[in-house]
Design an enzyme around this catalytic site. Structure first.
Site, PDB file in Angstrom:
ATOM      1  N   ARG A 230       0.840  -1.189   0.000  1.00  0.00           N
ATOM      2  CA  ARG A 230       0.000   0.000   0.000  1.00  0.00           C
ATOM      3  C   ARG A 230       0.878   1.242   0.000  1.00  0.00           C
ATOM      4  O   ARG A 230       1.921   1.280   0.677  1.00  0.00           O
ATOM      5  CB  ARG A 230      -0.899   0.023   1.249  1.00  0.00           C
ATOM      6  CG  ARG A 230      -2.161  -0.796   1.095  1.00  0.00           C
ATOM      7  CD  ARG A 230      -3.117  -0.162   0.085  1.00  0.00           C
ATOM      8  NE  ARG A 230      -4.301  -0.972  -0.185  1.00  0.00           N
ATOM      9  CZ  ARG A 230      -4.430  -1.849  -1.179  1.00  0.00           C
ATOM     10  NH1 ARG A 230      -3.425  -2.092  -2.001  1.00  0.00           N
ATOM     11  NH2 ARG A 230      -5.571  -2.483  -1.358  1.00  0.00           N
ATOM     12  N   GLU A 259      -2.944   8.117  -5.453  1.00  0.00           N
ATOM     13  CA  GLU A 259      -3.034   7.455  -6.750  1.00  0.00           C
ATOM     14  C   GLU A 259      -4.156   8.076  -7.557  1.00  0.00           C
ATOM     15  O   GLU A 259      -5.206   8.373  -6.985  1.00  0.00           O
ATOM     16  CB  GLU A 259      -3.290   5.952  -6.555  1.00  0.00           C
ATOM     17  CG  GLU A 259      -2.099   5.268  -5.917  1.00  0.00           C
ATOM     18  CD  GLU A 259      -2.285   3.749  -5.735  1.00  0.00           C
ATOM     19  OE1 GLU A 259      -3.187   3.169  -6.357  1.00  0.00           O
ATOM     20  OE2 GLU A 259      -1.515   3.177  -4.961  1.00  0.00           O
ATOM     21  N   HIS A 278      -0.037   0.568  -9.929  1.00  0.00           N
ATOM     22  CA  HIS A 278      -0.888  -0.324  -9.122  1.00  0.00           C
ATOM     23  C   HIS A 278      -1.350  -1.545  -9.940  1.00  0.00           C
ATOM     24  O   HIS A 278      -2.550  -1.769 -10.139  1.00  0.00           O
ATOM     25  CB  HIS A 278      -2.086   0.442  -8.549  1.00  0.00           C
ATOM     26  CG  HIS A 278      -2.647  -0.204  -7.308  1.00  0.00           C
ATOM     27  ND1 HIS A 278      -3.177   0.493  -6.262  1.00  0.00           N
ATOM     28  CD2 HIS A 278      -2.757  -1.512  -6.938  1.00  0.00           C
ATOM     29  CE1 HIS A 278      -3.590  -0.332  -5.319  1.00  0.00           C
ATOM     30  NE2 HIS A 278      -3.343  -1.565  -5.710  1.00  0.00           N
TER      31      HIS A 278
HETATM   32  N1  NAD Z   1      -0.444  -4.033  -5.339  1.00  0.00           N
HETATM   33  C1  NAD Z   1      -1.604  -4.665  -5.374  1.00  0.00           C
HETATM   34  O1  NAD Z   1      -2.329  -4.602  -6.350  1.00  0.00           O
HETATM   35  C2  NAD Z   1      -2.028  -5.504  -4.213  1.00  0.00           C
HETATM   36  C3  NAD Z   1      -2.771  -6.674  -4.443  1.00  0.00           C
HETATM   37  C4  NAD Z   1      -3.154  -7.445  -3.354  1.00  0.00           C
HETATM   38  C5  NAD Z   1      -2.823  -7.046  -2.058  1.00  0.00           C
HETATM   39  N2  NAD Z   1      -2.133  -5.899  -1.880  1.00  0.00           N
HETATM   40  C6  NAD Z   1      -1.719  -5.470  -0.546  1.00  0.00           C
HETATM   41  O2  NAD Z   1      -0.671  -6.337  -0.093  1.00  0.00           O
HETATM   42  C7  NAD Z   1      -0.633  -6.332   1.332  1.00  0.00           C
HETATM   43  C8  NAD Z   1      -0.518  -7.751   1.879  1.00  0.00           C
HETATM   44  O3  NAD Z   1      -1.668  -8.492   1.522  1.00  0.00           O
HETATM   45  P1  NAD Z   1      -1.906  -9.990   2.070  1.00  0.00           P
HETATM   46  O4  NAD Z   1      -3.069 -10.529   1.319  1.00  0.00           O
HETATM   47  O5  NAD Z   1      -0.638 -10.754   2.117  1.00  0.00           O
HETATM   48  O6  NAD Z   1      -2.369  -9.656   3.548  1.00  0.00           O
HETATM   49  P2  NAD Z   1      -2.340 -10.612   4.814  1.00  0.00           P
HETATM   50  O7  NAD Z   1      -3.359 -10.047   5.717  1.00  0.00           O
HETATM   51  O8  NAD Z   1      -2.454 -12.033   4.431  1.00  0.00           O
HETATM   52  O9  NAD Z   1      -0.874 -10.382   5.423  1.00  0.00           O
HETATM   53  C9  NAD Z   1      -0.467  -9.191   6.013  1.00  0.00           C
HETATM   54  C10 NAD Z   1       0.583  -9.519   7.055  1.00  0.00           C
HETATM   55  O10 NAD Z   1       1.088  -8.304   7.606  1.00  0.00           O
HETATM   56  C11 NAD Z   1       1.332  -8.531   8.992  1.00  0.00           C
HETATM   57  N3  NAD Z   1       1.391  -7.249   9.675  1.00  0.00           N
HETATM   58  C12 NAD Z   1       0.380  -6.454  10.109  1.00  0.00           C
HETATM   59  N4  NAD Z   1       0.870  -5.342  10.690  1.00  0.00           N
HETATM   60  C13 NAD Z   1       2.218  -5.450  10.630  1.00  0.00           C
HETATM   61  C14 NAD Z   1       3.285  -4.627  11.066  1.00  0.00           C
HETATM   62  N5  NAD Z   1       3.048  -3.469  11.695  1.00  0.00           N
HETATM   63  N6  NAD Z   1       4.547  -5.023  10.830  1.00  0.00           N
HETATM   64  C15 NAD Z   1       4.794  -6.199  10.191  1.00  0.00           C
HETATM   65  N7  NAD Z   1       3.830  -7.038   9.781  1.00  0.00           N
HETATM   66  C16 NAD Z   1       2.564  -6.664   9.989  1.00  0.00           C
HETATM   67  C17 NAD Z   1       0.194  -9.407   9.433  1.00  0.00           C
HETATM   68  O11 NAD Z   1       0.511 -10.144  10.609  1.00  0.00           O
HETATM   69  C18 NAD Z   1       0.038 -10.322   8.232  1.00  0.00           C
HETATM   70  O12 NAD Z   1       0.770 -11.522   8.405  1.00  0.00           O
HETATM   71  C19 NAD Z   1      -1.876  -5.572   1.758  1.00  0.00           C
HETATM   72  O13 NAD Z   1      -1.543  -4.237   2.036  1.00  0.00           O
HETATM   73  C20 NAD Z   1      -2.766  -5.605   0.523  1.00  0.00           C
HETATM   74  O14 NAD Z   1      -3.711  -4.560   0.498  1.00  0.00           O
HETATM   75  C21 NAD Z   1      -1.709  -5.119  -2.926  1.00  0.00           C
HETATM   76  O1  2HG Z   2      -8.240  -3.499  -7.955  1.00  0.00           O
HETATM   77  C1  2HG Z   2      -7.022  -3.537  -8.047  1.00  0.00           C
HETATM   78  O2  2HG Z   2      -6.430  -3.764  -9.085  1.00  0.00           O
HETATM   79  C2  2HG Z   2      -6.179  -3.340  -6.760  1.00  0.00           C
HETATM   80  C3  2HG Z   2      -6.041  -4.600  -6.032  1.00  0.00           C
HETATM   81  C4  2HG Z   2      -5.317  -4.583  -4.709  1.00  0.00           C
HETATM   82  O3  2HG Z   2      -4.736  -3.410  -4.356  1.00  0.00           O
HETATM   83  C5  2HG Z   2      -6.208  -5.145  -3.640  1.00  0.00           C
HETATM   84  O4  2HG Z   2      -6.327  -4.560  -2.575  1.00  0.00           O
HETATM   85  O5  2HG Z   2      -6.780  -6.216  -3.881  1.00  0.00           O
END
Ligand code: NAD
Ligand code: 2HG
Length: 526
Positions: A230, A259, A278
């Site tokens: 994020r 964004e 993104h």
């Molecule tokens: N770029 C994209 O398009 C995209 C796509 C999917 C997910 N994401 C983002 O990726 C990130 C991870 O997603 P996920 O599905 O693996 O989530 P998840 O909930 O499975 O894992 C997140 C992890 O972060 C840990 N965490 C929470 N606070 C923390 C801290 N202060 N320090 C260290 N660790 C901490 C939690 O214990 C957990 O294990 C999220 O921010 C999600 O929104 C981005």
């Molecule tokens: O919609 C998207 O492409 C962003 C997805 C990603 O940031 C999410 O939170 O799942």
């Protein structure tokens, strides 16, 4: 027939499912005021990250029953506002896990081998083989911040590439990290030792600008950092300075503080910075997964069935839900509280249903307790459906007990958690009108409603302590809303429970513990 508005681009597979039960209007690129104007006609809204669902839109959505986020993060939805209006918010917690992990890995390799710039140079007609001498990832150290779904997959692939794996995640047990092949270390150790740092954490108040000037300065000069989680977890200005001054070797970002990315000093950097718009979830497979996952839930809710991945309302049948709802809220609140008292890394949760509650089904209350317990780590990603699985994967052992003989209140719930800060317990009951009361803390009787910002102290019951603590909080401009002392014997050990109007400022907790007679202090945000 129900009407569904799809306001961001969604894979056709999702539209086809919605069309089975509703008239579907796809209107992308709407301005907020346009959305406010038309949302009143719709029973469901399906979005990706492009639409910001504000309180104003929710208020205008007088027919809305469900908002579906085709993806994980619901940070673009005002979930509390939706909950207040009884609108279910659903997401797809796993549909794009692999896509996001693979994007982070692609970023790591692109950074190492300068692929974007090398590609551009060939397309410009050059044949420059000297400017793109890269680095191998084999035998290098990757530091994974956040060992959840995406972080774990990155770990598995990085391990297969021969990398050494360090991880920082205060909510994951050492055993779980070892299963994944990671050595769990403090963030500062990871920052100093990793050649590649990849972020896979939610954006929360604690993680905002987690990577700042000070931490960038501690990284190795050859370090490369990747953020596909994020925007705002990295301080972008500080990063641009660190890259320009050669303090670190590279950065690849997929997400930004604002964004689309507007004016930014990151844009003027050379091959040491890779920026994508993104794209983490932008694979055909992930888009089909999230569209189907969320469309099925919208269809089910419109048919009067439960949603399987609701962020705010559990997937229980309406009659069970009606009866248990106040207790679910109690369990969730107690879970949040005891999880923070016990420290992030909880190993054991004991859930005891007491008095009249002992005759109830325990499973929904255990799940709600776990949802509360895991909230600090997972935020909106934890729901009533995945709470048990998430707890299991984190190595949290759950014990359920019942004791109908405890009759202090008609029915009460007692949670005891063991974590990195030791074992703590809290009991709560429902008073008239379903009002939640905390009735016991670490075996000390209390009677206080929960509050967003709370401070608990363990102290010696002796004259002057309350005054000293009050003055100390006053000197930090913290306003006390209410205060109560719980004790078993006069001048023995006691607990103090303070409800505060403001969050405790950084650095005050050690000062509180220095007050003579106070043995320990804990702050909790509910
Ligand atoms: N770029 C994209 O398009 C995209 C796509 C999917 C997910 N994401 C983002 O990726 C990130 C991870 O997603 P996920 O599905 O693996 O989530 P998840 O909930 O499975 O894992 C997140 C992890 O972060 C840990 N965490 C929470 N606070 C923390 C801290 N202060 N320090 C260290 N660790 C901490 C939690 O214990 C957990 O294990 C999220 O921010 C999600 O929104 C981005
Ligand atoms: O919609 C998207 O492409 C962003 C997805 C990603 O940031 C999410 O939170 O799942």
């Amino acid at each position: 027939m129900s009407k569904v508005l799809v306001s961001d681009p969604i894979d056709q597979a999702g539209i086809d499912i919605l069309s089975q039960v509703a008239t579907v209007d796809v209107k992308t690129g709407l301005k907020p005021e346009e959305l406010v104007q038309i949302i009143g006609e719709y029973d469901a809204l399906m979005i990706r990250s492009g639409t910001r669902v504000t309180q104003e839109i929710i208020e205008a959505g007088t027919q809305l029953k469900i908002i579906g986020r085709a993806g994980v993060g619901v940070d673009n939805v005002d979930v509390p506002a939706a909950t207040r209006k009884g609108i279910v918010v659903v997401n797809s917690p796993e549909g794009n896990t692999i896509a996001a992990a693979e994007h982070a890995l692609a970023m790591m390799l692109s950074l190492s081998r300068y692929i974007p710039d090398a590609n551009a140079s060939v397309k410009r007609g050059e044949w420059d083989r000297k400017s793109f001498i890269g680095a191998e990832v084999y035998k290098k150290t990757i530091g994974i911040v956040g060992l959840g779904k995406i972080g774990s997959h990155v770990a598995a692939v990085a391990r297969a590439m021969g990398m050494k794996l360090l991880a920082f995640d205060p909510f994951i047990s050492t055993e779980r990290a070892e299963q994944i092949g990671c050595q769990l270390v403090d963030l500062e150790v990871l920052i100093q030792q990793a050649d590649y740092i990849t972020l896979h954490i939610p954006k929360t108040p604690e993680t905002t600008h987690l990577i700042n000037t000070e931490r960038l300065a501690k990284m190795k000069p050859n370090a490369r950092i990747i953020n596909c989680a994020r925007g705002g977890i990295i301080d972008e200005e500080a990063l641009a300075v660190a890259l320009r001054e050669g303090k670190i070797a590279g950065a690849a970002l997929d997400v930004y503080e604002a964004e689309p990315l507007g004016e930014s000093s990151l844009k003027s950097l050379g091959q040491q910075a890779i920026l994508t718009p993104h794209l983490g979830a932008s694979t055909t497979e992930a888009q089909v997964n999230v569209a189907i996952d969320v469309a099925e839930q919208i269809r089910d809710v419109l048919l009067g069935l439960a949603a399987r991945s609701a962020v705010n309302i559990p997937g229980l049948s309406p009659d069970v839900m009606e009866e248990l709802k106040p207790y679910m809220q109690l369990a969730e609140t107690l879970g949040k509280l005891v999880g923070q008292l016990a420290g992030g890394r909880v190993e054991l949760l004991n859930v005891r249903l007491q008095g009249e509650l002992a005759t109830n089904k325990s499973q929904p209350l255990v799940v709600a307790s776990l949802k509360g317990l895991l909230y600090q780590a997972l935020r909106e990603r934890v729901n009533y459906v995945n709470a048990s699985i998430e707890a299991k994967e984190r190595g949290i052992r759950v014990i359920e007990t019942r004791d109908a003989s405890i009759k202090d209140y008609a029915g009460s719930l007692h949670l005891e958690a063991t974590g990195s800060l030791g074992t703590h317990s809290v009991t709560g009951a429902l008073f008239g009108g379903g009002e939640i009361r905390l009735t016991n803390l670490d075996d000390f009787p209390i009677n206080v409603p929960p509050n967003q910002h709370m401070l608990f102290t363990l102290h010696r019951d002796m004259p002057g302590i309350i005054g000293k603590l009050g003055s100390l909080l006053g000197s930090f401009n913290v306003n006390i809303a209410s205060m109560q002392v719980g004790r078993k014997i006069i001048r023995g050990d006691a607990v103090m429970v303070l409800s505060l109007d403001d969050p405790l400022p950084d650095g005050i907790l050690p000062e509180i513990i220095k007050v003579s007679g106070i043995r320990d202090a804990y702050t909790v945000t509910l």
